[in-house]
Design an enzyme around this catalytic site. Structure first.
Site, PDB file in Angstrom:
ATOM      1  N   HIS A  87     -27.496 -16.757  24.728  1.00 17.15           N
ATOM      2  CA  HIS A  87     -26.490 -16.542  25.758  1.00 17.15           C
ATOM      3  C   HIS A  87     -25.746 -17.817  26.153  1.00 17.15           C
ATOM      4  CE1 HIS A  87     -28.439 -12.699  26.008  1.00 17.15           C
ATOM      5  NE2 HIS A  87     -27.788 -12.319  27.095  1.00 17.15           N
ATOM      6  N   ASN A  99      -8.190  11.330   3.916  1.00 15.71           N
ATOM      7  CA  ASN A  99      -7.957  11.425   2.469  1.00 15.71           C
ATOM      8  C   ASN A  99      -9.168  11.019   1.641  1.00 15.71           C
ATOM      9  OD1 ASN A  99      -7.950   8.531   2.196  1.00 15.71           O
ATOM     10  ND2 ASN A  99      -5.808   8.481   2.835  1.00 15.71           N
ATOM     11  N   GLU A 103     -17.315  -5.057  24.699  1.00 11.86           N
ATOM     12  CA  GLU A 103     -16.427  -6.223  24.826  1.00 11.86           C
ATOM     13  C   GLU A 103     -15.197  -6.121  23.926  1.00 11.86           C
ATOM     14  OE1 GLU A 103     -20.667  -7.484  25.706  1.00 11.86           O
ATOM     15  OE2 GLU A 103     -19.661  -6.430  24.042  1.00 11.86           O
ATOM     16  N   ILE A 144     -10.425   8.228   0.755  1.00 15.39           N
ATOM     17  CA  ILE A 144     -10.276   7.111  -0.181  1.00 15.39           C
ATOM     18  C   ILE A 144     -10.150   5.800   0.588  1.00 15.39           C
ATOM     19  CG2 ILE A 144      -8.760   6.032  -1.909  1.00 15.39           C
ATOM     20  CD1 ILE A 144     -10.201   8.355  -3.076  1.00 15.39           C
ATOM     21  N   HIS A 150      -4.052   3.071  -3.359  1.00 17.25           N
ATOM     22  CA  HIS A 150      -4.257   2.480  -2.039  1.00 17.25           C
ATOM     23  C   HIS A 150      -3.531   1.155  -1.874  1.00 17.25           C
ATOM     24  CE1 HIS A 150      -6.233   0.336   1.256  1.00 17.25           C
ATOM     25  NE2 HIS A 150      -6.616   1.514   1.714  1.00 17.25           N
ATOM     26  N   HIS A 204       0.847  -1.188   0.000  1.00 18.66           N
ATOM     27  CA  HIS A 204       0.000   0.000   0.000  1.00 18.66           C
ATOM     28  C   HIS A 204       0.888   1.246   0.000  1.00 18.66           C
ATOM     29  CE1 HIS A 204      -2.346  -3.277   1.707  1.00 18.66           C
ATOM     30  NE2 HIS A 204      -3.445  -2.643   1.336  1.00 18.66           N
TER      31      HIS A 204
END
Length: 691
Positions: free
Chosen positions: A498, A199, A436, A201, A275, A40
């Site tokens: 749960h 930016n 969490e 992007i 990118h 990148h």
């Protein structure tokens, strides 16, 4: 290389050529990505001027000592832009050679595709999963604030540094950024400074159709000091913004830096093409021309090295701090020694005795309690003996039982200063709220900073929310402890939403994570001991809601090996060799013991093996494993969860749960799903009948 002092925004006459410094980053980034044919380049090229302002003018660090306790912490949360920090480390004098830059993203190099702590000198945390670096930085800043409140004394500011984080749009889109940054505002972490590479992007292009947040107002609502938007390519403007942020006394700072991704590339700047792919040979030629960069790939002129070199200024800053620490040591010798111990991650000298006492006390009392309560009992001993233990819960303190007499709640008072208890220390139990994932990543930051061993609680089923941060702790080899209660269908009426079914098995799949599911108070005390001794791996403790009877045992030593022989046939009146082995963990160990008794009435001899930690048992030598699970004896495993993980032990049958649970009282559910001594005994009989 000739050394220069860190630049001061108040003395522009000493300022080296900021353009040269930024272009050195851009050139190294595009060259490394091009050579790797992967990476990148856009983010490093876009953030280069921001980096000049921070690393060249503000960041206090010493390339010769990456573990200096009072260094500023720098986190690249948008870790895909890793060539930015690799270039900075190389240019400023860290032990990261140009050859390592040439080996970017190659096997065993010190420049992997995303920054990894422990691999590259100077990297503070492993980043890549977006938003987690930002959350880690919150934990680091919290650690700094709490250590300063505990150890600093008038005229002795031994803990006094900033945490800086670069982040991008992706970090802000991830929900964890909301969780962690809201906490940072509540905790008034004024030494946390975030620079947002705005930016516009991402991989899919311009973010405007799917990211319309007003980030400045969002952070103002969190209680942050918002600065900007500013021109992220104006080094002086970024410098001034950082200086302003450092003046904040009760708020973290969020600096909005407007930038162009791929800055300097004539055809790729400001586009998604910059990118996540190399610029290409032709575009690199054009970029070199646009930047007036006439040097060969990976070649940096000496004047750029001279401008970036932080070795002399870093050594001077550390030497000044060490001189001050020597004075502090003379005035407060015990506190100085304690600070050094904690920053080294060493346990107190009395830890071994504390651990033994906790286990023996549990064995002697032989209480029938839920293992979540057994955990709290163990924590009472350990938090009293280890001031570095800092606990918390994701809004379930009364259920997780993570609070103790030694861990009053963490609160921030006037001016953002931590409220001190009678012992002169800040609170050590954190109310994370229903966050969490944020809790798990903040705990990683606390551990990475040093000085603390963090633990935090929630229900086991909600480990799904925090899973990636747990994985990152395992990858980074950090001592972080997760207290997961309500570990099975035993929580009852709340139902399958749960009730943990697959969670124990899935956590055991994470490399370098120790998972303990203890059956009684002694096993729980030992599990906590092992978690605290695990200096290079995190631990998950899976604990019951329902009460569990104490399992009688002759000795405690082998619990720490993850599995051990709990009961031989002779203990239920059969003087004959075992014909089968029942393996069980947690609440199901009592079923195995009752089944052993029922089978004994029929003359069937069974060995019961308690397996509180499969991950620990799997690391034992072959001889010990054979002594626990003899060859030739059929094996039946019992656990109130999915069966898959138990087959690796050569089981002939597994009494488990490969469906979701139901909503009903716990005792009804266990009977409904076959978790009874009668069913376990019947399963053993069936297995023996086939042999």
């Amino acid at each position: 290389m000739a050394a220069t002092q860190l630049r001061s925004s108040l003395d522009p006459a000493t300022t080296p050529d900021a353009v040269l410094m930024a272009n050195a980053i851009r050139a190294l980034a595009m060259d490394a990505v091009q050579q790797a044919n992967s990476g990148h380049p856009g983010a490093p090229m876009g953030m280069a001027d921001m980096a000049v302002a921070l690393w060249g003018r503000h960041l206090r660090h010493n390339p010769a000592d990456t573990r200096w306790a009072n260094r500023d912490r720098f986190v690249l949360s948008n870790g895909h832009g890793s060539m930015l920090v690799y270039a900075l480390l190389h240019l400023s004098g860290y032990a990261l050679s140009a050859d390592e830059l040439r080996n970017f993203r190659q096997l065993h190099s010190k420049t992997p595709g995303h920054p990894e702590v422990g691999v590259t000198p100077g990297i503070e945390t492993t980043t890549g999963p977006l938003g987690q670096g930002l959350a880690n930085a919150v934990g680091m800043a919290l650690a700094e604030k709490l250590l300063a409140a505990e150890f600093n004394r008038p005229a002795h500011a031994v803990v006094d540094h900033h945490t800086y984080v670069f982040l991008g749009d992706g970090c802000l889109m991830e929900g964890i950024s909301h969780e962690a940054c809201a906490l940072a505002g509540a905790w008034k972490l004024n030494k946390l400074i975030a620079l947002y590479d705005d930016n516009g992007i991402s991989i899919d292009g311009q973010v405007a159709p799917w990211f319309i947040d007003d980030s400045a107002q969002r952070f103002a609502a969190y209680g942050w000091n918002v600065i900007g938007p500013i021109d992220g390519h104006d080094t002086d403007a970024v410098d001034a913004a950082i200086a302003k942020a450092k003046d904040s006394t009760d708020k973290p700072s969020f600096i909005v830096c407007k930038t162009a991704i791929g800055k300097g590339s004539p055809n790729r700047a400001g586009t998604a093409k910059a990118h996540g792919e190399p610029l290409g040979a032709d575009e690199i030629v054009l970029t070199r021309t646009a930047l007036a960069w006439t040097h060969e790939p990976f070649h940096v002129p000496q004047e750029a090295y001279d401008a970036w070199d932080a070795t002399a200024s870093g050594a001077e800053a550390q030497a000044k701090w060490e001189a001050g620490f020597a004075v502090y040591r003379a005035a407060h010798p015990e506190m100085a020694a304690e600070f050094e111990r904690r920053m080294l991650g060493e346990l107190p000298a009395n830890f071994a005795q504390t651990a033994v006492d906790a286990a023996i006390a549990a064995h002697t009392k032989a209480e029938t309690v839920a293992t979540r309560k057994a955990s709290q009992i163990a924590l009472e001993a350990f938090t009293a003996a280890l001031p570095e233990l800092i606990g918390g819960s994701a809004d379930l303190t009364g259920s997780n039982l993570t609070n103790t007499k030694s861990t009053p709640p963490l609160r921030m008072g006037e001016g953002g200063r931590p409220v001190l208890g009678e012992n002169g220390r800040p609170g050590r139990h954190i109310n994370y709220g229903v966050r969490e994932f944020g809790m798990a990543a903040v705990m990683n930051g606390l551990a990475l900073h040093g000085g603390f061993i963090p633990y935090g609680g929630t229900f086991l089923t909600f480990s799904d929310y925090s899973r990636n941060a747990i994985r990152m702790a395992a990858l980074m080899k950090q001592r972080v402890i997760h207290v997961f209660t309500h570990d099975s269908i035993g929580l009852g009426e709340d139902g399958p939403t749960h009730q943990s079914v697959e969670h124990a098995a899935s956590l055991r799949l994470i490399p370098n994570l120790d998972v303990w599911r203890p059956a009684d108070t002694a096993e729980t005390a030992v599990a906590w001991t092992r978690a605290l001794l695990n200096a290079d791996r995190p631990t998950a403790l899976l604990l019951s809601r329902q009460n569990l009877p104490y399992c009688p045992k002759d000795q405690l030593d082998e619990i720490a090996r993850g599995a051990y022989v709990l009961a031989e046939p002779g203990e239920v009146g059969l003087k004959k060799k075992a014909q089968a082995v029942i393996l069980a963990s947690g609440s199901e160990v009592q079923l195995a013991l009752h089944a052993q008794q029922q089978l004994a009435v029929a003359g069937i001899a069974v060995r019961v093996v308690s397996v509180p930690s499969t991950t620990t048992f799997d690391r034992q030598n072959a001889a010990y494993k054979r002594s626990v699970l003899p060859e030739g004896l059929p094996r039946v495993a019992v656990e109130a969860g999915v069966t898959d993980g138990w087959w690796k032990y050569g089981c002939a049958a597994v009494v488990g749960l490969d469906t979701y649970g139901e909503s009903a009282p716990a005792n009804v559910l266990f009977k409904h799903f076959g978790f009874t001594a009668e069913n376990v005994a019947a399963t053993v009989r069936k297995v023996l009948s086939r042999n």
